[in-house]
Design a protein around this motif. Sequence first.
Motif, PDB file in Angstrom:
ATOM      1  N   ARG A 194      -0.319  -5.469 -10.537  1.00 35.41           N
ATOM      2  CA  ARG A 194      -0.890  -4.755  -9.392  1.00 35.41           C
ATOM      3  C   ARG A 194      -2.414  -4.846  -9.405  1.00 35.41           C
ATOM      4  O   ARG A 194      -3.044  -4.588 -10.421  1.00 35.41           O
ATOM      5  CB  ARG A 194      -0.498  -3.282  -9.411  1.00 35.41           C
ATOM      6  N   TYR A 228      -6.032  -3.407  -7.784  1.00 30.96           N
ATOM      7  CA  TYR A 228      -6.568  -2.205  -7.149  1.00 30.96           C
ATOM      8  C   TYR A 228      -8.074  -2.300  -7.059  1.00 30.96           C
ATOM      9  O   TYR A 228      -8.708  -3.059  -7.792  1.00 30.96           O
ATOM     10  CB  TYR A 228      -6.142  -0.932  -7.883  1.00 30.96           C
ATOM     11  N   THR A 233      -6.194   6.222  -7.564  1.00 31.66           N
ATOM     12  CA  THR A 233      -5.875   4.805  -7.349  1.00 31.66           C
ATOM     13  C   THR A 233      -5.609   4.117  -8.673  1.00 31.66           C
ATOM     14  O   THR A 233      -4.655   3.346  -8.798  1.00 31.66           O
ATOM     15  CB  THR A 233      -7.025   4.108  -6.589  1.00 31.66           C
ATOM     16  N   ALA A 268      -1.936   2.509  -9.802  1.00 28.02           N
ATOM     17  CA  ALA A 268      -1.813   1.086 -10.137  1.00 28.02           C
ATOM     18  C   ALA A 268      -1.159   0.887 -11.498  1.00 28.02           C
ATOM     19  O   ALA A 268      -0.424  -0.077 -11.715  1.00 28.02           O
ATOM     20  CB  ALA A 268      -3.187   0.417 -10.107  1.00 28.02           C
ATOM     21  N   SER A 296      -3.077  -2.378  -3.590  1.00 30.47           N
ATOM     22  CA  SER A 296      -4.305  -3.167  -3.689  1.00 30.47           C
ATOM     23  C   SER A 296      -5.145  -3.174  -2.428  1.00 30.47           C
ATOM     24  O   SER A 296      -6.067  -3.955  -2.318  1.00 30.47           O
ATOM     25  CB  SER A 296      -3.948  -4.609  -4.066  1.00 30.47           C
TER      26      SER A 296
END
Length: 146
Positions: A103, A105, A131, A135, A145
């Motif tokens: 992932r 971010y 956030t 992630a 993202s």
Amino acid sequence: MMNATRETVADLLGRMAKGDHDGAAELFAEEIDWQLDWPGEEHPDTPWIRRRTGRADVAGHFRMLEEYHVPELNGTSVARILVDGPDAVVLGHIRQTVRANGRAYTSPFALHLTVEDGLITRYHIYEDSLTVARAHARNQETDISE
């Protein structure tokens, strides 16, 4: 004094960008005022976000960040460095990719540093910790993202 502060901050950012964890740690005082932690207990998916107290602990922080992220995909950018005497504020954005789940971010950040006698005595970073936590969450299926 402002030139010395600016030079130390630039040196730190350069060492961090190169992945020179021990070199970055050398710029910190033996005891530091560190703020990069959750308001309560530690979050299990982001173990580097915790209280640290001095130079000996700083290199471990940067190593752990690298361990949990893909350094080649790091897109950290600095927009501005503001200096006022011994204090500096670095403004920018981080873009990371989680090693465990792929992932990506992004988060804006503000880093408040204090430099005394050529060494960093304060390291307070403000970022979008929600956030970051999302992630790194092990059970999340959605890519955040954006």
